[in-house]
Structure formats: C-alpha cells, structure tokens
Design a protein around this motif. Structure first.
Motif, PDB file in Angstrom:
ATOM      1  N   GLY A  94       0.744  -1.262   0.028  1.00  0.00           N
ATOM      2  CA  GLY A  94       0.261   0.059  -0.080  1.00  0.00           C
ATOM      3  C   GLY A  94       0.970   1.085  -0.114  1.00  0.00           C
ATOM      4  N   VAL A  95       1.971   1.180   0.688  1.00  0.00           N
ATOM      5  CA  VAL A  95       2.737   2.381   0.906  1.00  0.00           C
ATOM      6  C   VAL A  95       3.495   2.752  -0.503  1.00  0.00           C
ATOM      7  CG1 VAL A  95       5.042   3.378   1.587  1.00  0.00           C
ATOM      8  CG2 VAL A  95       3.410   2.493   3.065  1.00  0.00           C
ATOM      9  N   LEU A  96       3.844   1.677  -1.366  1.00  0.00           N
ATOM     10  CA  LEU A  96       4.305   1.840  -2.659  1.00  0.00           C
ATOM     11  C   LEU A  96       3.183   2.221  -3.752  1.00  0.00           C
ATOM     12  CD1 LEU A  96       6.744  -1.271  -2.996  1.00  0.00           C
ATOM     13  CD2 LEU A  96       7.199   0.953  -2.421  1.00  0.00           C
ATOM     14  N   ALA A 100       2.740   6.108  -5.702  1.00  0.00           N
ATOM     15  CA  ALA A 100       2.652   5.871  -7.054  1.00  0.00           C
ATOM     16  C   ALA A 100       1.621   6.940  -7.453  1.00  0.00           C
ATOM     17  CB  ALA A 100       2.285   4.550  -7.612  1.00  0.00           C
ATOM     18  N   GLN A 101       0.544   7.104  -6.529  1.00  0.00           N
ATOM     19  CA  GLN A 101      -0.740   7.702  -6.647  1.00  0.00           C
ATOM     20  C   GLN A 101      -0.409   9.381  -6.837  1.00  0.00           C
ATOM     21  OE1 GLN A 101      -4.972   6.916  -5.482  1.00  0.00           O
ATOM     22  NE2 GLN A 101      -3.912   6.020  -3.865  1.00  0.00           N
ATOM     23  N   VAL A 102       0.734   9.787  -6.418  1.00  0.00           N
ATOM     24  CA  VAL A 102       1.286  11.100  -6.314  1.00  0.00           C
ATOM     25  C   VAL A 102       2.167  11.190  -7.422  1.00  0.00           C
ATOM     26  CG1 VAL A 102       0.279  11.760  -4.281  1.00  0.00           C
ATOM     27  CG2 VAL A 102       2.773  11.047  -4.433  1.00  0.00           C
ATOM     28  N   SER A 103       2.526  10.192  -8.161  1.00  0.00           N
ATOM     29  CA  SER A 103       3.650  10.408  -9.027  1.00  0.00           C
ATOM     30  C   SER A 103       3.517  11.565 -10.142  1.00  0.00           C
ATOM     31  CB  SER A 103       3.958   8.928  -9.913  1.00  0.00           C
ATOM     32  OG  SER A 103       4.902   9.136 -11.028  1.00  0.00           O
ATOM     33  N   LEU A 104       4.475  11.969 -10.725  1.00  0.00           N
ATOM     34  CA  LEU A 104       4.244  13.049 -11.889  1.00  0.00           C
ATOM     35  C   LEU A 104       3.883  12.500 -13.284  1.00  0.00           C
ATOM     36  CD1 LEU A 104       7.131  15.519 -11.265  1.00  0.00           C
ATOM     37  CD2 LEU A 104       4.578  15.645 -10.455  1.00  0.00           C
ATOM     38  N   PRO A 107       0.626   7.596 -16.367  1.00  0.00           N
ATOM     39  CA  PRO A 107       0.419   6.309 -16.422  1.00  0.00           C
ATOM     40  C   PRO A 107       0.330   5.546 -15.084  1.00  0.00           C
ATOM     41  CG  PRO A 107       1.704   6.996 -18.475  1.00  0.00           C
ATOM     42  CD  PRO A 107       1.670   8.000 -17.214  1.00  0.00           C
ATOM     43  N   MET A 108       1.410   5.754 -14.476  1.00  0.00           N
ATOM     44  CA  MET A 108       1.715   5.384 -13.110  1.00  0.00           C
ATOM     45  C   MET A 108       0.819   5.860 -12.089  1.00  0.00           C
ATOM     46  SD  MET A 108       5.008   5.393 -10.490  1.00  0.00           S
ATOM     47  CE  MET A 108       5.836   4.540 -11.984  1.00  0.00           C
ATOM     48  N   ARG A 109       0.362   7.039 -12.063  1.00  0.00           N
ATOM     49  CA  ARG A 109      -0.424   7.695 -11.013  1.00  0.00           C
ATOM     50  C   ARG A 109      -1.906   7.013 -11.490  1.00  0.00           C
ATOM     51  NH1 ARG A 109       0.417  12.376 -12.571  1.00  0.00           N
ATOM     52  NH2 ARG A 109      -1.360  13.050 -13.893  1.00  0.00           N
ATOM     53  N   LYS A 110      -2.460   7.226 -12.825  1.00  0.00           N
ATOM     54  CA  LYS A 110      -3.649   6.444 -13.024  1.00  0.00           C
ATOM     55  C   LYS A 110      -3.979   4.984 -12.706  1.00  0.00           C
ATOM     56  CE  LYS A 110      -5.558  10.454 -14.471  1.00  0.00           C
ATOM     57  NZ  LYS A 110      -6.568  10.882 -13.929  1.00  0.00           N
ATOM     58  N   GLY A 111      -2.930   4.348 -13.002  1.00  0.00           N
ATOM     59  CA  GLY A 111      -2.907   2.743 -12.718  1.00  0.00           C
ATOM     60  C   GLY A 111      -2.933   2.478 -11.114  1.00  0.00           C
ATOM     61  N   ALA A 112      -2.066   3.279 -10.570  1.00  0.00           N
ATOM     62  CA  ALA A 112      -2.221   3.157  -8.810  1.00  0.00           C
ATOM     63  C   ALA A 112      -3.630   3.714  -8.289  1.00  0.00           C
ATOM     64  CB  ALA A 112      -1.102   4.156  -8.297  1.00  0.00           C
ATOM     65  N   TRP A 113      -4.237   4.498  -8.971  1.00  0.00           N
ATOM     66  CA  TRP A 113      -5.419   5.051  -8.643  1.00  0.00           C
ATOM     67  C   TRP A 113      -6.487   3.813  -9.109  1.00  0.00           C
ATOM     68  CZ3 TRP A 113     -10.047   6.036 -11.357  1.00  0.00           C
ATOM     69  CH2 TRP A 113     -11.026   6.532 -10.734  1.00  0.00           C
ATOM     70  N   ALA A 114      -6.484   3.243 -10.141  1.00  0.00           N
ATOM     71  CA  ALA A 114      -7.347   2.276 -10.456  1.00  0.00           C
ATOM     72  C   ALA A 114      -7.234   1.216  -9.733  1.00  0.00           C
ATOM     73  CB  ALA A 114      -7.045   1.858 -11.983  1.00  0.00           C
ATOM     74  N   ALA A 164      -5.088  -1.328  -0.431  1.00  0.00           N
ATOM     75  CA  ALA A 164      -5.885  -0.451  -1.009  1.00  0.00           C
ATOM     76  C   ALA A 164      -6.159   0.731  -0.076  1.00  0.00           C
ATOM     77  CB  ALA A 164      -7.171  -0.993  -1.814  1.00  0.00           C
ATOM     78  N   ASN A 165      -6.528   0.386   0.772  1.00  0.00           N
ATOM     79  CA  ASN A 165      -6.910   1.356   2.135  1.00  0.00           C
ATOM     80  C   ASN A 165      -5.627   2.042   2.609  1.00  0.00           C
ATOM     81  OD1 ASN A 165      -9.914   1.362   3.033  1.00  0.00           O
ATOM     82  ND2 ASN A 165      -9.246  -0.961   2.548  1.00  0.00           N
ATOM     83  N   VAL A 166      -4.454   1.243   2.732  1.00  0.00           N
ATOM     84  CA  VAL A 166      -3.312   1.974   3.205  1.00  0.00           C
ATOM     85  C   VAL A 166      -2.723   2.826   1.899  1.00  0.00           C
ATOM     86  CG1 VAL A 166      -0.732   1.666   3.432  1.00  0.00           C
ATOM     87  CG2 VAL A 166      -2.541   0.209   4.599  1.00  0.00           C
ATOM     88  N   SER A 167      -2.907   2.340   0.778  1.00  0.00           N
ATOM     89  CA  SER A 167      -2.539   3.295  -0.587  1.00  0.00           C
ATOM     90  C   SER A 167      -3.426   4.690  -0.354  1.00  0.00           C
ATOM     91  CB  SER A 167      -2.934   2.737  -1.731  1.00  0.00           C
ATOM     92  OG  SER A 167      -2.747   3.747  -2.889  1.00  0.00           O
ATOM     93  N   GLU A 168      -4.460   4.599   0.175  1.00  0.00           N
ATOM     94  CA  GLU A 168      -5.698   5.988  -0.035  1.00  0.00           C
ATOM     95  C   GLU A 168      -4.978   6.797   1.493  1.00  0.00           C
ATOM     96  OE1 GLU A 168      -8.214   8.287  -1.716  1.00  0.00           O
ATOM     97  OE2 GLU A 168      -7.122   6.593  -2.275  1.00  0.00           O
ATOM     98  N   ILE A 169      -4.473   5.706   2.512  1.00  0.00           N
ATOM     99  CA  ILE A 169      -3.956   6.643   3.498  1.00  0.00           C
ATOM    100  C   ILE A 169      -2.771   7.484   3.281  1.00  0.00           C
ATOM    101  CG2 ILE A 169      -3.063   6.433   5.935  1.00  0.00           C
ATOM    102  CD1 ILE A 169      -5.268   4.087   6.165  1.00  0.00           C
ATOM    103  N   VAL A 170      -1.972   6.596   2.674  1.00  0.00           N
ATOM    104  CA  VAL A 170      -0.559   7.237   2.155  1.00  0.00           C
ATOM    105  C   VAL A 170      -0.775   8.619   1.411  1.00  0.00           C
ATOM    106  CG1 VAL A 170       1.533   7.017   0.720  1.00  0.00           C
ATOM    107  CG2 VAL A 170       0.721   5.421   2.640  1.00  0.00           C
ATOM    108  N   ARG A 171      -1.669   8.322   0.553  1.00  0.00           N
ATOM    109  CA  ARG A 171      -2.118   9.546  -0.646  1.00  0.00           C
ATOM    110  C   ARG A 171      -2.516  10.726   0.215  1.00  0.00           C
ATOM    111  NH1 ARG A 171      -6.043  12.413  -2.712  1.00  0.00           N
ATOM    112  NH2 ARG A 171      -7.274  10.881  -1.385  1.00  0.00           N
ATOM    113  N   GLY A 172      -3.488  10.297   1.005  1.00  0.00           N
ATOM    114  CA  GLY A 172      -4.271  11.696   1.744  1.00  0.00           C
ATOM    115  C   GLY A 172      -3.204  12.048   2.523  1.00  0.00           C
ATOM    116  N   GLY A 173      -2.463  11.371   3.058  1.00  0.00           N
ATOM    117  CA  GLY A 173      -1.331  11.907   4.248  1.00  0.00           C
ATOM    118  C   GLY A 173      -0.267  13.021   3.446  1.00  0.00           C
ATOM    119  N   ILE A 174       0.268  12.470   2.245  1.00  0.00           N
ATOM    120  CA  ILE A 174       1.131  13.187   1.428  1.00  0.00           C
ATOM    121  C   ILE A 174       0.260  14.666   1.022  1.00  0.00           C
ATOM    122  CG2 ILE A 174       2.466  13.370  -0.699  1.00  0.00           C
ATOM    123  CD1 ILE A 174       2.912  10.486  -0.366  1.00  0.00           C
TER     124      ILE A 174
END
Length: 284
Positions: A94-96, A100-104, A107-114, A164-174
């Motif tokens: 989830g951290v990775l 990736a959800q905040v990547s520039l 394709p990586m950002r959209k894939g991680a979001w999906a 998936a939930n950790v990914s959203e936590i990390v994205r929100g924290g960043i």
C-alpha cells in the motif's frame, strides 16, 4: 544589505522531534472501569440465563466454558497472527501504491489510482474467495513441490483490501502537507525523491498513524472471515464446541466469550488511535 537568497523560504532538514517533558499526569487506562463493569454484567447475565435454561442436572455452564476457553483462545491467537501478517504485507504494498498515486507520470498515477479504487471498494469476502480458489495449492520449482497452504492464501486475500486502504491513507497524508513545503524544497535544489523521503513523508507519517491503526483494528475483526473458506480459527473452534456439547443454551455465552476476546484486543487500539489523533492534530 541582505542578499536576495535570504528572501527564499528556508526549509530546515528533518530532525526527530524532541521528546515532550513528562507532565506528571498518569496515563489513562485503555479500558475504563465502566467498560469493564458493563462487560462483566453482560457476561454474567448470559451465564445466569444459560444456566437457568440448562437446569441443575447438567454440567454447569462455567465448567464448560473453562474447558473450551483455552482452545478458543488458541484460535484467537491464530486470528491475531493472520492480522499481523496481512497488515504487514498490505502496508508494504500500500505504501508503494500510495506513493505512485502522487507520481508525476500519469500512467503510473492513473494505474495506482485504479488499483486502489478497485480493491478498496471490493467486498473482502469476495477477494478472499478469489485468493483461495484461484491461487494454486502447491508450486513445482525445479522438480521440488512446495506446498502453498490455505492460511497463506488467506493472508494474501486479506492483504489486498488492506493495501488499497493503506494506499489511500498514504495519498491523503502526502496531499495534506502544504504545497509550500514542495516549493521550498525545490528552491533549495532538492530533487523530488529527496523531497518525498526527507521532507514530505516524515511530516505525513504522524498523520497516517491513526487511520492506519484504525484499519488494523478493522482487519483484526475481519479475520473471522477465514472461517468461511474452511480455515480453522477461533470462530470455527467456537462453532465446533457448540456442536460437540449439543447444548443450545451455550450459544450466547460461547459467542460472547469470543466477542470479549476481540473487544479486549481491539478496544485499546481504538482508544490509542483517538489519543494519537489528539496528539498529532496538526493545523495546516
């Protein structure tokens, strides 16, 4: 006359926060006396009701519970082990994905979001079934058969929604870190990777801890889902005990005993989460 460089925003390197001095106040109990009293009353009432329904001619309800409690507790410890391993695997992934959800790179950002949205909104039990029946029961590597037990597949199945939930936590924290931090780091010639690992993540970490702990408590309670796919845990053992005793009046005390075990483990986590939320309350 001051140089123009002094007009730039200054961003100090990250340093570990200095421990707060002791206030002299006692640490509040994670489980209050009132909560313990309510649990004791409920448990005692269930025992009294079950004993009255059974009658004096049969073995006492307390003796039956004492006989089965160690075995149920062993199953409960297995649930805790599953929660630890699932949370560890889900956190790493989830951290990775969250970074990736905040990547520039779009394709990586959209894939991680999906991936995040798919596994975050999928039913946990369905993902568990997929992991149990789509993953093989064994692997063959260079002629050697390696077993792939069901409990390992259960860990993978539970780690998917956790990731998936950790990914959203990390994205929100960043995202919660003010944009000025990025701009200040850029003005000091920090690369994006240096900014992320040395400036943004250390500040966002404390904001991620409370929701991460809350997610772990939810995962711990969700580990009883593994009994549905045939893995022997505390819920499976409780059902087996009821079948073995063939006494319907034991149902409420047996399940209440299991509930108390989970409550005694998860409620302090919830109280600690609230305490950390108050301590790490940062106003942007």
């Amino acid at each position: 006359m001051k140089s123009a460089a002094t007009d730039l925003p200054v961003l100090l390197p990250f340093r570990a926060p200095t421990p707060l001095p002791s206030s002299g106040l006692a640490v509040p109990a994670l489980i209050s006396g009132a909560t313990l009293a309510v649990l004791a009353v409920l448990f005692g009432a269930s025992l009294a009701f079950a004993q009255a329904a059974a009658g004096p001619a049969v073995e006492s309800v307390v003796a039956v519970l004492l006989r089965w409690a160690p075995l149920i507790f062993q199953g409960f410890l297995f649930n805790i082990l599953i929660s630890f391993l699932s949370m560890a695997l889900g956190t790493v992934v989830g951290v990775l994905v969250g970074i990736a959800q905040v990547s520039l790179l779009w394709p990586m950002r959209k894939g991680a979001w999906a991936l995040t949205q798919f596994f975050r909104n999928a039913p946990w039990l369905v993902l568990l079934f997929y992991a149990m029946f789509l993953l093989p029961f064994e692997f063959r590597v260079m002629g050697v058969t390696i077993a792939f037990p069901a409990w390992v597949k259960a860990i993978i199945g539970l780690s998917l929604p956790v990731a998936a939930n950790v990914s959203e936590i990390v994205r929100g924290g960043i995202r919660s870190i003010p944009a000025g931090q990025w701009e200040s780091a850029e003005s000091l010639a920090f690369t994006r990777r240096q900014t992320m690992w040395m400036i943004i993540l250390p500040q966002a970490f404390k904001r991620m801890i409370p929701p991460w702990m809350n997610l772990y408590a939810i995962l711990t309670m969700a580990t009883t889902l593994i009994s549905v796919v045939g893995i022997q845990d505390s819920l499976t053992i409780t059902r087996a005990a009821l079948v073995a005793e063939s006494r319907p009046e034991l149902m409420i005390p047996m399940y209440l005993l299991l509930l108390v075990m989970f409550f005694a483990y998860c409620y302090p986590i919830a109280r600690a989460t609230l305490a950390l939320e108050r301590r790490f309350n940062v106003k942007a």
